[in-house]
Design a protein around this motif. Structure first.
Motif, PDB file in Angstrom:
ATOM      1  N   PRO A   3      63.631  18.551  46.860  1.00 30.63           N
ATOM      2  CA  PRO A   3      64.074  17.172  46.638  1.00 30.63           C
ATOM      3  C   PRO A   3      65.289  17.123  45.712  1.00 30.63           C
ATOM      4  CG  PRO A   3      61.724  17.400  46.200  1.00 30.63           C
ATOM      5  CD  PRO A   3      62.278  18.774  46.399  1.00 30.63           C
ATOM      6  N   THR A   4      66.177  16.198  45.990  1.00 30.66           N
ATOM      7  CA  THR A   4      67.340  15.972  45.141  1.00 30.66           C
ATOM      8  C   THR A   4      66.893  15.387  43.817  1.00 30.66           C
ATOM      9  OG1 THR A   4      68.721  15.578  47.065  1.00 30.66           O
ATOM     10  CG2 THR A   4      69.526  14.727  44.973  1.00 30.66           C
ATOM     11  N   ARG A   5      67.428  15.906  42.722  1.00 36.11           N
ATOM     12  CA  ARG A   5      67.151  15.376  41.394  1.00 36.11           C
ATOM     13  C   ARG A   5      68.201  14.314  41.075  1.00 36.11           C
ATOM     14  NH1 ARG A   5      62.547  15.893  39.475  1.00 36.11           N
ATOM     15  NH2 ARG A   5      63.343  15.889  37.385  1.00 36.11           N
ATOM     16  N   TRP A   6      67.812  13.349  40.278  1.00 34.01           N
ATOM     17  CA  TRP A   6      68.683  12.224  39.922  1.00 34.01           C
ATOM     18  C   TRP A   6      68.707  12.032  38.419  1.00 34.01           C
ATOM     19  CZ3 TRP A   6      71.306   9.792  43.811  1.00 34.01           C
ATOM     20  CH2 TRP A   6      70.897  10.105  45.107  1.00 34.01           C
ATOM     21  N   LYS A   7      69.827  11.581  37.900  1.00 36.53           N
ATOM     22  CA  LYS A   7      69.920  11.223  36.484  1.00 36.53           C
ATOM     23  C   LYS A   7      70.319   9.760  36.385  1.00 36.53           C
ATOM     24  CE  LYS A   7      74.684  12.803  35.934  1.00 36.53           C
ATOM     25  NZ  LYS A   7      75.599  13.693  35.229  1.00 36.53           N
ATOM     26  N   ALA A   8      69.744   9.077  35.419  1.00 41.62           N
ATOM     27  CA  ALA A   8      70.077   7.675  35.185  1.00 41.62           C
ATOM     28  C   ALA A   8      71.503   7.596  34.649  1.00 41.62           C
ATOM     29  CB  ALA A   8      69.099   7.063  34.194  1.00 41.62           C
ATOM     30  N   ILE A   9      72.257   6.603  35.142  1.00 41.66           N
ATOM     31  CA  ILE A   9      73.624   6.374  34.674  1.00 41.66           C
ATOM     32  C   ILE A   9      73.798   4.890  34.392  1.00 41.66           C
ATOM     33  CG2 ILE A   9      74.618   8.371  35.856  1.00 41.66           C
ATOM     34  CD1 ILE A   9      75.612   6.426  38.056  1.00 41.66           C
ATOM     35  N   SER A  10      74.872   4.552  33.713  1.00 44.83           N
ATOM     36  CA  SER A  10      75.161   3.145  33.415  1.00 44.83           C
ATOM     37  C   SER A  10      75.778   2.458  34.630  1.00 44.83           C
ATOM     38  CB  SER A  10      76.142   3.052  32.238  1.00 44.83           C
ATOM     39  OG  SER A  10      77.407   3.570  32.621  1.00 44.83           O
ATOM     40  N   ALA A  11      75.736   1.141  34.619  1.00 41.93           N
ATOM     41  CA  ALA A  11      76.396   0.367  35.671  1.00 41.93           C
ATOM     42  C   ALA A  11      77.886   0.672  35.668  1.00 41.93           C
ATOM     43  CB  ALA A  11      76.140  -1.119  35.468  1.00 41.93           C
ATOM     44  N   ALA A  51      72.864   6.035  43.591  1.00 44.37           N
ATOM     45  CA  ALA A  51      71.837   5.135  44.123  1.00 44.37           C
ATOM     46  C   ALA A  51      71.630   3.974  43.163  1.00 44.37           C
ATOM     47  CB  ALA A  51      70.525   5.889  44.319  1.00 44.37           C
ATOM     48  N   GLU A  52      71.280   2.848  43.745  1.00 37.90           N
ATOM     49  CA  GLU A  52      70.950   1.642  42.982  1.00 37.90           C
ATOM     50  C   GLU A  52      69.540   1.228  43.376  1.00 37.90           C
ATOM     51  OE1 GLU A  52      72.598  -2.932  42.369  1.00 37.90           O
ATOM     52  OE2 GLU A  52      73.692  -1.544  43.661  1.00 37.90           O
ATOM     53  N   VAL A  53      68.660   1.153  42.383  1.00 36.83           N
ATOM     54  CA  VAL A  53      67.284   0.734  42.618  1.00 36.83           C
ATOM     55  C   VAL A  53      67.009  -0.412  41.658  1.00 36.83           C
ATOM     56  CG1 VAL A  53      64.863   1.423  42.668  1.00 36.83           C
ATOM     57  CG2 VAL A  53      66.640   3.094  43.278  1.00 36.83           C
ATOM     58  N   GLY A  54      66.945  -1.616  42.199  1.00 40.19           N
ATOM     59  CA  GLY A  54      66.800  -2.792  41.349  1.00 40.19           C
ATOM     60  C   GLY A  54      68.019  -2.921  40.462  1.00 40.19           C
ATOM     61  N   ASP A  55      67.806  -2.953  39.155  1.00 39.13           N
ATOM     62  CA  ASP A  55      68.938  -3.040  38.224  1.00 39.13           C
ATOM     63  C   ASP A  55      69.183  -1.700  37.522  1.00 39.13           C
ATOM     64  OD1 ASP A  55      66.710  -2.982  36.624  1.00 39.13           O
ATOM     65  OD2 ASP A  55      67.280  -4.692  35.384  1.00 39.13           O
ATOM     66  N   ALA A  71      68.736   9.270  54.889  1.00 34.57           N
ATOM     67  CA  ALA A  71      67.271   9.296  54.897  1.00 34.57           C
ATOM     68  C   ALA A  71      66.673   8.905  53.546  1.00 34.57           C
ATOM     69  CB  ALA A  71      66.787  10.693  55.283  1.00 34.57           C
ATOM     70  N   LEU A  72      67.506   8.727  52.547  1.00 35.76           N
ATOM     71  CA  LEU A  72      67.067   8.465  51.177  1.00 35.76           C
ATOM     72  C   LEU A  72      66.340   7.131  51.038  1.00 35.76           C
ATOM     73  CD1 LEU A  72      67.450   9.699  48.299  1.00 35.76           C
ATOM     74  CD2 LEU A  72      69.456   8.231  48.096  1.00 35.76           C
ATOM     75  N   THR A  73      65.273   7.131  50.245  1.00 39.41           N
ATOM     76  CA  THR A  73      64.553   5.901  49.927  1.00 39.41           C
ATOM     77  C   THR A  73      64.515   5.722  48.411  1.00 39.41           C
ATOM     78  OG1 THR A  73      62.391   6.950  49.701  1.00 39.41           O
ATOM     79  CG2 THR A  73      63.033   6.231  51.931  1.00 39.41           C
ATOM     80  N   ALA A  74      64.203   4.522  47.974  1.00 36.89           N
ATOM     81  CA  ALA A  74      64.072   4.258  46.535  1.00 36.89           C
ATOM     82  C   ALA A  74      62.998   5.157  45.926  1.00 36.89           C
ATOM     83  CB  ALA A  74      63.745   2.788  46.287  1.00 36.89           C
ATOM     84  N   ALA A  75      61.919   5.392  46.656  1.00 33.34           N
ATOM     85  CA  ALA A  75      60.848   6.262  46.156  1.00 33.34           C
ATOM     86  C   ALA A  75      61.342   7.691  45.963  1.00 33.34           C
ATOM     87  CB  ALA A  75      59.662   6.237  47.116  1.00 33.34           C
ATOM     88  N   ASP A  76      62.241   8.170  46.846  1.00 34.03           N
ATOM     89  CA  ASP A  76      62.813   9.505  46.691  1.00 34.03           C
ATOM     90  C   ASP A  76      63.576   9.615  45.370  1.00 34.03           C
ATOM     91  OD1 ASP A  76      61.936  10.310  49.242  1.00 34.03           O
ATOM     92  OD2 ASP A  76      63.802   9.638  50.189  1.00 34.03           O
ATOM     93  N   VAL A  77      64.327   8.566  45.048  1.00 36.95           N
ATOM     94  CA  VAL A  77      65.114   8.575  43.812  1.00 36.95           C
ATOM     95  C   VAL A  77      64.194   8.479  42.604  1.00 36.95           C
ATOM     96  CG1 VAL A  77      66.859   7.355  42.459  1.00 36.95           C
ATOM     97  CG2 VAL A  77      67.137   7.568  44.943  1.00 36.95           C
ATOM     98  N   LEU A  78      63.368   7.454  42.569  1.00 37.86           N
ATOM     99  CA  LEU A  78      62.523   7.214  41.400  1.00 37.86           C
ATOM    100  C   LEU A  78      61.528   8.345  41.155  1.00 37.86           C
ATOM    101  CD1 LEU A  78      61.899   3.386  41.759  1.00 37.86           C
ATOM    102  CD2 LEU A  78      63.515   4.555  40.239  1.00 37.86           C
TER     103      LEU A  78
END
Length: 87
Positions: A3-11, A51-55, A71-78
């Motif tokens: 799975p792809t790993r994600w890091k939180a970033i600012s707007a 990716a943007e998931v909500g805010d 194929a990416l979903t919000a669940a994949d990111v979160l």
């Protein structure tokens, strides 16, 4: 596939990446930065993904292919967000 790993970033960072170049692919879930990063062993081109998931906004920690992005979903990111301590 790992799975792809994600890091939180600012707007602000999200918008910076969006405005660097026209996105290669763009949808309600996010976009692929328009410049290729590398290629897979199979020859598929890879890109930085956002990716943007909500805010909340996220950037992939490794490049992904267009097919993976589509194929990416919000669940994949979160489900694969790196903790601040691991970054």
């Amino acid at each position: 596939m790992i799975p792809t790993r994600w890091k939180a970033i600012s707007a602000q960072r999200y918008l910076e990446l969006l405005e660097i170049l026209p996105p290669l692919d763009w949808s309600a879930k996010g976009f692929l930065v328009g410049e290729a990063v590398s290629h897979t062993e199979e020859g598929a081109t890879t890109f930085t993904a956002c990716a943007e998931v909500g805010d909340r906004y996220f950037e992939s920690t490794a490049p992904i292919t267009r097919a993976q992005f589509r194929a990416l979903t919000a669940a994949d990111v979160l489900g694969n967000v790196e903790s601040a301590e691991a970054a």
